[in-house]
Design an enzyme around this catalytic site. Sequence first.
Site: not given
Length: 372
Positions: A15, A75, A136, A200, A222, A241-242, A272, A300-302
Site C-alpha cells: 500500500r 504502517k 477493518s 459480542d 459472549s 476483537v478490538l 496488530d 497476517v499482521a497487514n
Amino acid sequence: MIIGVPKEIKTDEYRVALTPAGVRELTGAGHQVLIEKGAGVGSSIADADYVANGATIVDDVDDVWSRSDLITKVKEPIATEFARLGARKNQVLFTYLHLAASQECTDALVKANNVAIAYETVRLRDNSLPLLTPMSEVAGRMATLMGAHHLMRPGGGHGSLISGVPGVAPCNVVVIGAGVSGLAAATMAVGLHANVKILDRNLERLRQVDIHLDGRVQTIASSTLAIEEACLDADIVIGAVLVVGARAPKLVSNDLVSRMRPGSVLVDIAVDQGGCFEATRPTTHSDPVFEVNGSIFYCVANMPGAVPYTSTYALANATLPYTLELARHGWREAVLADDALAEGVNVVGGAVTYGPVADALGLPYSPLRSLL
C-alpha cells in the site's frame, strides 16, 4: 507545508499513503508533496501519475524524511526506519501505529521527540473509528476468504468447502467480535452460505447485526463458556476483537484449540493489537500460517496489504481530510479544533499521550491537553 510519502518497506506491504487525487488536493492548497520513487508501484500507481498532479519524486528515502514537516505512511515504522524518525525537528508522523503491541516502536517514537498520530485511535463522538473502518472492512472480508482457502486440503485444513453442496452441510464459521471487521467477516461468510455465529458482549450491537443480516446469523452474548461451545463446533474461527488503542484480550486458549476439530482454521484479525488467540504470533503474506494443536492459524499482521489497490484508495479516501487539516493548520491547531483527531495523538515530544498505550507498556502517561 512539505508532506512526505515514503515507500512502505514492511514485509509484503504494497500500500501507499497518498493517491494522485490526494496529491492534487494538497498541492492545490499550496503545499509541497514529496513521494519516494516507486512508492505507489505496489498499488498500481506510477510515479508519472503523481508528477502529473503536482508531486515531486525523490530518489533517496532519507531526503523524504529529512525534508518533510509531515510524514504520512500506512504502517508503523520498523527497525530500519527508527533512525529516520528524528531526522527533522517537530516533524509529525501520521500512520497506523498499534503501539500497545510494540514496545520497540513506542520507545523509538519517544526517543525521536516528535509527534506521532495514529490512524487507529482517531475516534468520533459516536465512538466510530473513521480511519480504521476501511481497513477493518477489508480485513474482515479477507478473513473469511482466507479461512475458506486454508480450510481446503492444499491450504492445510481438513478439506471442506465452506459453502457445502447439496447433500453436504456447509461449514460452521464463528466470529468473535461484532465490530466493523467482525460484521464484514460475518457478511462474507453468510454470502458464501456458511452457518455463521457471531459473539459480542454488546447486546445492542448484536441486535444491529441481526437486523443487518436479516436473521441469517446466530447472535450470541459472549462469555468464556459461549466462546468455548462455539469454537468446539467450528470449522473456521475469526478473531475480530478490538479494544481501541489497547492490547486485545486473549479469548481462545491453546487448550481450547486442542479440543477443536483437527484441520480447523483460526484467523486473527486482532494480531496488530497482540491478537485474541493465545498462540497468535504475526505472520506474513508469503508465510501466512502455522499449526497449533492440529489447527491452522492465519495471523497476517497487514492483511489489507494483499489487496493494495483496493486498500490504498479506501484508506486514502478516509485519511485525506485529516491530512489536509494537519497541513493547513499545523498539528496543534488541528487537534485543538478536532476532538477526533486529538484522540489520534499517541506521542508528543517524548511523552506518551494516549492512556491505553501507556497502560499496556507500563509507561508514564501525559494528558495531551497539558502539552498543547
